[in-house]
Scaffold this active site. Sequence first.
Site, PDB file in Angstrom:
ATOM      1  N   LEU A  19      52.668  34.403 -22.715  1.00 40.66           N
ATOM      2  CA  LEU A  19      51.450  34.095 -23.446  1.00 40.66           C
ATOM      3  C   LEU A  19      50.463  35.260 -23.422  1.00 40.66           C
ATOM      4  O   LEU A  19      49.862  35.584 -24.448  1.00 40.66           O
ATOM      5  CB  LEU A  19      50.784  32.849 -22.854  1.00 40.66           C
ATOM      6  CG  LEU A  19      51.396  31.512 -23.242  1.00 40.66           C
ATOM      7  CD1 LEU A  19      50.847  30.410 -22.341  1.00 40.66           C
ATOM      8  CD2 LEU A  19      51.123  31.189 -24.698  1.00 40.66           C
ATOM      9  N   ASP A  38      48.027  43.231 -15.735  1.00 41.50           N
ATOM     10  CA  ASP A  38      49.172  42.526 -15.165  1.00 41.50           C
ATOM     11  C   ASP A  38      49.525  43.169 -13.840  1.00 41.50           C
ATOM     12  O   ASP A  38      49.620  44.400 -13.745  1.00 41.50           O
ATOM     13  CB  ASP A  38      50.384  42.549 -16.097  1.00 41.50           C
ATOM     14  CG  ASP A  38      51.353  41.418 -15.796  1.00 41.50           C
ATOM     15  OD1 ASP A  38      51.391  40.449 -16.569  1.00 41.50           O
ATOM     16  OD2 ASP A  38      52.049  41.507 -14.766  1.00 41.50           O
ATOM     17  N   ASP A  73      44.772  43.338  -8.899  1.00 40.50           N
ATOM     18  CA  ASP A  73      44.895  41.927  -8.551  1.00 40.50           C
ATOM     19  C   ASP A  73      43.582  41.228  -8.855  1.00 40.50           C
ATOM     20  O   ASP A  73      42.591  41.405  -8.144  1.00 40.50           O
ATOM     21  CB  ASP A  73      45.247  41.800  -7.063  1.00 40.50           C
ATOM     22  CG  ASP A  73      45.460  40.367  -6.623  1.00 40.50           C
ATOM     23  OD1 ASP A  73      45.236  39.444  -7.435  1.00 40.50           O
ATOM     24  OD2 ASP A  73      45.837  40.156  -5.450  1.00 40.50           O
ATOM     25  N   ASN A 100      44.439  34.400 -17.975  1.00 39.14           N
ATOM     26  CA  ASN A 100      45.772  33.866 -18.242  1.00 39.14           C
ATOM     27  C   ASN A 100      46.733  34.021 -17.064  1.00 39.14           C
ATOM     28  O   ASN A 100      47.765  33.363 -17.030  1.00 39.14           O
ATOM     29  CB  ASN A 100      46.346  34.567 -19.481  1.00 39.14           C
ATOM     30  CG  ASN A 100      47.795  34.243 -19.736  1.00 39.14           C
ATOM     31  OD1 ASN A 100      48.137  33.168 -20.211  1.00 39.14           O
ATOM     32  ND2 ASN A 100      48.686  35.191 -19.404  1.00 39.14           N
ATOM     33  N   TYR A 171      50.012  23.573  -8.665  1.00 43.10           N
ATOM     34  CA  TYR A 171      49.729  24.083 -10.008  1.00 43.10           C
ATOM     35  C   TYR A 171      48.818  23.120 -10.775  1.00 43.10           C
ATOM     36  O   TYR A 171      47.852  23.535 -11.421  1.00 43.10           O
ATOM     37  CB  TYR A 171      51.058  24.276 -10.735  1.00 43.10           C
ATOM     38  CG  TYR A 171      50.963  24.734 -12.168  1.00 43.10           C
ATOM     39  CD1 TYR A 171      50.624  26.047 -12.471  1.00 43.10           C
ATOM     40  CD2 TYR A 171      51.255  23.863 -13.214  1.00 43.10           C
ATOM     41  CE1 TYR A 171      50.567  26.483 -13.799  1.00 43.10           C
ATOM     42  CE2 TYR A 171      51.206  24.281 -14.527  1.00 43.10           C
ATOM     43  CZ  TYR A 171      50.851  25.587 -14.817  1.00 43.10           C
ATOM     44  OH  TYR A 171      50.793  26.006 -16.123  1.00 43.10           O
ATOM     45  N   LYS A 175      45.083  23.968 -12.146  1.00 40.07           N
ATOM     46  CA  LYS A 175      44.795  23.905 -13.581  1.00 40.07           C
ATOM     47  C   LYS A 175      43.712  22.875 -13.902  1.00 40.07           C
ATOM     48  O   LYS A 175      42.935  23.051 -14.848  1.00 40.07           O
ATOM     49  CB  LYS A 175      46.077  23.600 -14.364  1.00 40.07           C
ATOM     50  CG  LYS A 175      47.073  24.755 -14.388  1.00 40.07           C
ATOM     51  CD  LYS A 175      46.462  26.019 -14.992  1.00 40.07           C
ATOM     52  CE  LYS A 175      47.489  27.083 -15.283  1.00 40.07           C
ATOM     53  NZ  LYS A 175      46.886  28.333 -15.802  1.00 40.07           N
ATOM     54  N   THR A 205      57.590  30.428 -21.674  1.00 41.74           N
ATOM     55  CA  THR A 205      57.252  31.552 -20.808  1.00 41.74           C
ATOM     56  C   THR A 205      58.231  31.568 -19.639  1.00 41.74           C
ATOM     57  O   THR A 205      59.080  30.669 -19.517  1.00 41.74           O
ATOM     58  CB  THR A 205      55.819  31.425 -20.260  1.00 41.74           C
ATOM     59  OG1 THR A 205      55.766  30.310 -19.340  1.00 41.74           O
ATOM     60  CG2 THR A 205      54.810  31.198 -21.377  1.00 41.74           C
TER      61      THR A 205
END
Length: 301
Positions: A19, A38, A73, A100, A171, A175, A205
């Site tokens: 993404l 990244d 990071d 993201n 997770y 989120k 992904t």
Amino acid sequence: MSRMCEGRVVVVTGAGRGLGRAHALAFAAEGAKVVVNDLGVGLDGTPGADGPSLHVVEEIRAAGGQAIAHGGDVATSAGAASLVAAALDTYGRLDTLVNNAGFLRDRMLVNLDEDDWDAVVRVHLKGHFLPLKHAAAHWRTEAKAGRTPAARIVNTSSGAGLLGSVGQSNYSAAKAGIVGLTLVAAAELARYGVQVNAIAPAARTRMTERTFADTMTAPDSGFDAMAPENVSPLVVWLGAEQSAGVTGRVFETEGGRITVMEGWRPGPTADKEARWTPEEAGEAALKLLGEAETPGQVYGA
């Protein structure tokens, strides 16, 4: 014809693959200068062998766009600060932040180690908070100097954060926290010209290919509903000036579908105007539940 993000500077975290890569390419195609962040880690957050952000930068430049790579990071204050500084030092401004970055360490609750909980919450939730904090501090300074920006932040939640997902308590919690962070940031930062929204995407992904393998396979022909590129147009619009007036909202997006999510709001209510006994409270709760809407199904339940 002028492109939607011409002249804007956009930072995308976790933009080496999936993404994030799709978002970075889409912003560049609309004229934005992009900082491609990244860390280059594996699916579980362990260090990777290459720097995928450099490959995305090369793609953008090959198409005639402008981009730089950032390998810090963003779940550390120093890394998040250097990310904002990279945009300002290279391009002299920052207009949009797309949070993201993330990875998975899935386990059922009773098998989930504390380290796996901490690692996932750190990269998703703290990895949203710190870039947001440093970008917002810059925009507050701009606003106080009389240069109120048309700034945008797009956060990345998930259906797992809205409904829950079996085997993904770390997770899902992270989120869900991102949704709460989005709502507070939208309220606090509006005075500085900053809009904050979140998406809950469904796309193919590295994370979803393993967790939802049956539904993520690319078709042999026709519309590829799970292609990550399907999500990016909404992200670009939310990151552009054209989204003026839209803030504090969560959008679910998948394939060709966009849904405005309507979160927790009061449902059926009973008020005794005095203290309930446990038996009375139970009777009232069951009656109210019978009048309430059925909640969404937890993924994997």
